[in-house]
Design a protein around this motif. Structure first.
Motif, short mmCIF file in Angstrom:
data_model
loop_
_atom_site.label_atom_id
_atom_site.label_comp_id
_atom_site.label_asym_id
_atom_site.label_seq_id
_atom_site.Cartn_x
_atom_site.Cartn_y
_atom_site.Cartn_z
N THR A 1 -46.52 -10.26 -67.29
CA THR A 1 -46.37 -11.72 -67.23
C THR A 1 -46.65 -12.18 -65.80
O THR A 1 -46.79 -11.38 -64.88
CB THR A 1 -44.95 -12.16 -67.63
N ASP A 2 -46.71 -13.48 -65.62
CA ASP A 2 -46.89 -14.06 -64.29
C ASP A 2 -45.55 -14.45 -63.66
O ASP A 2 -45.51 -15.07 -62.59
CB ASP A 2 -47.80 -15.29 -64.35
N ILE B 1 -42.14 -14.12 -61.66
CA ILE B 1 -41.64 -13.34 -60.54
C ILE B 1 -40.14 -13.12 -60.70
O ILE B 1 -39.45 -13.91 -61.37
CB ILE B 1 -41.94 -14.04 -59.20
N LYS C 1 -44.13 -8.58 -60.25
CA LYS C 1 -44.10 -9.45 -61.44
C LYS C 1 -43.26 -8.80 -62.54
O LYS C 1 -43.10 -7.57 -62.59
CB LYS C 1 -45.52 -9.70 -61.97
N ASN D 1 -42.58 -7.44 -66.10
CA ASN D 1 -43.34 -6.85 -67.20
C ASN D 1 -42.39 -6.63 -68.38
O ASN D 1 -41.33 -6.01 -68.22
CB ASN D 1 -43.95 -5.52 -66.76
#
Length: 272
Positions: free
Chosen positions: A129-130, A132, A153, A155
């Protein structure tokens, strides 16, 4: 005696009625479709996609009724009974079912809303995913989603169903789907009925389900093929099965004949 006041109909309404009459007399199909729960932004998006195929109008009920009264097609009067709120009237040169298919095909993705009841399971897929690390970690954890941090990031380790069929969608679930860009639903015009102006025929309860139809055809084919083989019907689909069946029957027949010969030989030996 008091004179009755003359009712003045606004020019705008007169033109709206005239336009509906003109479209009804020039187009092959008049289709009624529901716009319930269709946001205006999505309405405009779909309308733009269909502008080469259809003319979409959303007039008030009294405008539609006035137009129907002016159209010289007897069967069209029955449409009055079907007019309700949240209705679009669509004109096209396509036939009713082709037009309905275009409406279904041009549905657009839509995000979930808090408290909305879902007709199917909503699953968060595994993968990068993007997002954070931060508040998102606890938000994902609250929904039972397992994660790892890779390259700074978040995941998602494995798929997770966050809302089951029939359940209402929570605020947390909506927040996560928005952050991940997941739009689990589609919205669009829902075909209700169509009127063929050439044949003056009304088609009620139009239902277009391409995937369901393909599944039914596959099921029918799976039943038709064995039946065709069993009755010896020859075509390109059955020939290989018929040849295989004939070979098996030949082998069984040879075994039967050989078995009889062995029995006859044994009888001769016993008599000798």
């Amino acid at each position: 005696m008091e004179k009755k006041k003359k009712i003045i109909i606004p020019e705008k309404k007169i033109k709206a009625v005239e336009e509906l009459v003109r479209l009804a007399n020039s187009k092959r199909t008049i289709l009624l479709a529901s716009t319930k729960n269709l946001p205006d932004s999505k309405f405009q998006e779909i309308r733009k996609k269909l502008r080469e195929t259809a003319v979409i109008k959303v007039p008030k009920k009294n405008i539609i009724f006035r137009a129907i009264d002016k159209i010289e097609k007897g069967a069209i009067k029955k449409l009055k009974e079907q007019i309700s709120e949240d209705i679009a009237i669509i004109f096209s040169d396509l036939d009713c079912f082709d037009l309905a298919y275009e409406l279904v095909k041009n549905k657009v993705p839509a995000g979930a809303k808090i408290g909305q009841e879902t007709p199917m399971d909503i699953e968060i897929p595994a993968g990068p995913t993007d997002l954070i690390p931060g508040p998102a970690i606890s938000e994902l954890g609250a929904l039972g989603i397992k994660i790892v941090i890779e390259g700074g990031k978040i995941n998602i380790k494995e798929p997770k169903i966050i809302v089951k069929q029939g359940q209402k969608i929570t605020e947390n679930a909506v927040g996560i789907m928005n952050k991940l860009g997941i739009k689990p639903f589609t919205v669009g015009f829902i075909p209700l009925l169509g009127f063929d102006t050439k044949e003056e025929k009304i088609y009620f309860d139009i239902k277009i389900d391409p995937q369901g139809t393909i599944a039914e055809l596959k099921y029918a084919f799976s039943k038709a093929l064995p039946f065709a083989v069993s009755i010896g019907y020859v075509n390109k689909d059955t020939i290989k099965f018929l040849i295989r069946k004939a070979a098996m029957q030949e082998k069984a027949l040879n075994n039967l004949v050989a078995g009889k010969e062995d029995i006859q030989q044994q009888d001769k030996e016993e008599k000798t």
